[in-house]
Each structure stands twice: as structure tokens, then as C-alpha cells.
Scaffold this motif. Structure first.
Motif, PDB file in Angstrom:
ATOM      1  N   UNK A 137       0.974  -1.520  -0.093  1.00 59.40           N
ATOM      2  CA  UNK A 137      -0.049  -0.136  -0.170  1.00 59.40           C
ATOM      3  C   UNK A 137       0.663   1.075  -0.261  1.00 59.40           C
ATOM      4  N   UNK A 138       2.374   1.289   0.809  1.00 53.61           N
ATOM      5  CA  UNK A 138       2.743   2.234   0.908  1.00 53.61           C
ATOM      6  C   UNK A 138       3.634   3.143  -0.102  1.00 53.61           C
ATOM      7  N   UNK A 139       4.206   1.448  -0.472  1.00 52.20           N
ATOM      8  CA  UNK A 139       4.550   1.958  -2.345  1.00 52.20           C
ATOM      9  C   UNK A 139       3.359   1.903  -3.083  1.00 52.20           C
ATOM     10  N   UNK A 140       2.643   1.764  -3.818  1.00 55.81           N
ATOM     11  CA  UNK A 140       1.051   1.787  -3.866  1.00 55.81           C
ATOM     12  C   UNK A 140       1.265   3.648  -4.235  1.00 55.81           C
ATOM     13  N   UNK A 141       1.413   3.472  -3.949  1.00 57.74           N
ATOM     14  CA  UNK A 141       0.680   5.226  -2.648  1.00 57.74           C
ATOM     15  C   UNK A 141       2.141   5.853  -3.538  1.00 57.74           C
ATOM     16  N   UNK A 142       2.721   6.001  -2.938  1.00 55.22           N
ATOM     17  CA  UNK A 142       3.720   6.389  -3.368  1.00 55.22           C
ATOM     18  C   UNK A 142       4.337   6.549  -4.826  1.00 55.22           C
ATOM     19  N   UNK A 143       4.506   5.890  -5.399  1.00 46.12           N
ATOM     20  CA  UNK A 143       4.704   6.114  -6.688  1.00 46.12           C
ATOM     21  C   UNK A 143       3.077   6.741  -7.567  1.00 46.12           C
ATOM     22  N   UNK A 144       1.435   6.544  -7.063  1.00 46.99           N
ATOM     23  CA  UNK A 144       0.734   7.287  -7.583  1.00 46.99           C
ATOM     24  C   UNK A 144       0.974   8.583  -7.447  1.00 46.99           C
ATOM     25  N   UNK A 145       1.504   9.264  -6.188  1.00 47.51           N
ATOM     26  CA  UNK A 145       2.084  10.599  -5.968  1.00 47.51           C
ATOM     27  C   UNK A 145       3.641  11.107  -6.483  1.00 47.51           C
TER      28      UNK A 145
END
Length: 192
Positions: free
Chosen positions: A50-58
Motif C-alpha cells: 500500500x505504501x509503495x503503491x501510494x508513493x508511486x501514484x503521487x
């Protein structure tokens, strides 16, 4: 010198789910080392994803804000949050993306004296306010950003990046995760 990556258990790569292990190995191949934050977060695989998915989305888009401007927000707000890991690691990424070896240090010290445009200064003024005095943010702050050409999507990104890295800063504080040594020189000297 052996450094502790986290105050919590750090799993061995062989113990990790295949998708988490593959993501870590892909970063290692690209960077030449595994950033400590990847290993620290691997302690909880669902949160890692979840952390890296949101990181990449931002962070991995170039719409509204450049990738360098996104990293500027991380460095300036992480300095305000006293997060050594994020200042050092994202300072390295900023030096590379901005092609300016001085900028990350300037932003970590005083963004108002940095070699940035008035538009970028307004962006960082807002991000710092949201990071340190979020309850005081009001319509006048958004109007100031709009006066510098930021649309609502870019304003959302400024706020979301600020919020996300406030969480990241606190996780690093919780775990005691240090920056990797290679980050300190990245983007400061030309590659050999």
C-alpha cells in the motif's frame, strides 16, 4: 560498521512474498543497493504494498508538478519534520531530477533562500504550513497557490505528498531507520 535498519524485525529477502521481493530486487538493480526503507517496511507486506503503491501514484507522474518539484516538497517538509532518512534519500533523488547538486541542501536548510522560482517558493510555503500548522490552512492559502498557476489537481498533489511524507517521516522515527550511505553522494558528483 553494521547499521541496524529498524527497531523491528527485518525479514530476509528469501522470506518475503514474491511480489515484495521482486520490487525490492528491481530497486536494487536500478540503484545499486537496497534502500533501507524498503527493508524496514517489508516487516509488514500488506502495508509495504500500500505504501509503495501510494508513493508511486503521487511521485511517478509529471502532470501539474514536475518530478523534481515533487521531490522538493519531500525534502522541505521532511526537513521540517526532522526526518534524516527522507531528507538524505529524497535529497539524492532531487539532485538527480533537478540536475542541481545544491538545491536539496538549500531546501533542507531554508527553502526561502533556495535557488527556486517564486511559483516553487509558494508551493513550498504552502507545503511547510500544511506540514507544521495544518489546522491553519484556509482558502487564502489555496488562492495564493492558484495565483501562481496551480490548479486544483496540483494543489491536491502538493497536499497529498506533504501528508504522505509526514506519515513516512513518523514511520522512520518509529523504526530508527538510517539513510543508506550511497545516498549522501548521489547527484553531487558526475558518475564515473
Amino acid at each position: 560498521m553494521t547499521e541496524t535498519i529498524s527497531r523491528f524485525k527485518v525479514p530476509e529477502l528469501a522470506e518475503l512474498a514474491e511480489d515484495v521481493r521482486e520490487r525490492i530486487l528491481a530497486v536494487q538493480e536500478k540503484a545499486g543497493f537496497v534502500p533501507n526503507v524498503f527493508l524496514m517496511l517489508a516487516h509488514r507486506p500488506a502495508e509495504f504494498r500500500a505504501f509503495f503503491d501510494y508513493h508511486d501514484a503521487l511521485m511517478e507522474k509529471d502532470i501539474g508538478l514536475s518530478k523534481a518539484e515533487r521531490e522538493m516538497i519531500v525534502v522541505a517538509t521532511s526537513a521540517a519534520g526532522q526526518c534524516l532518512y527522507c531528507v538524505i534519500a529524497h535529497g539524492a533523488i532531487l539532485r538527480i531530477r533537478a540536475k542541481n547538486p545544491r538545491l536539496a541542501d538549500q531546501l533542507a536548510t531554508n527553502h526561502r533562500k533556495a535557488e527556486i522560482s517564486p511559483r516553487q517558493r509558494a508551493m513550498l510555503d504552502f507545503a511547510i504550513k500544511l506540514s507544521t500548522r495544518g489546522a491553519e490552512v484556509d482558502e487564502a492559502d489555496l488562492a495564493a497557490l492558484r495565483a501562481h498557476g496551480f490548479d486544483d489537481e496540483a494543489i491536491w498533489d502538493i497536499g497529498a505528498i506533504t501528508a504522505f511524507f509526514s506519515m513516512s517521516n513518523r514511520l522512520v522515527h518509529l523504526t530508527g531507520t538510517p539513510p543508506n550511505e550511497p545516498f549522501y553522494l548521489m547527484g553531487r558528483v558526475p558518475k564515473a
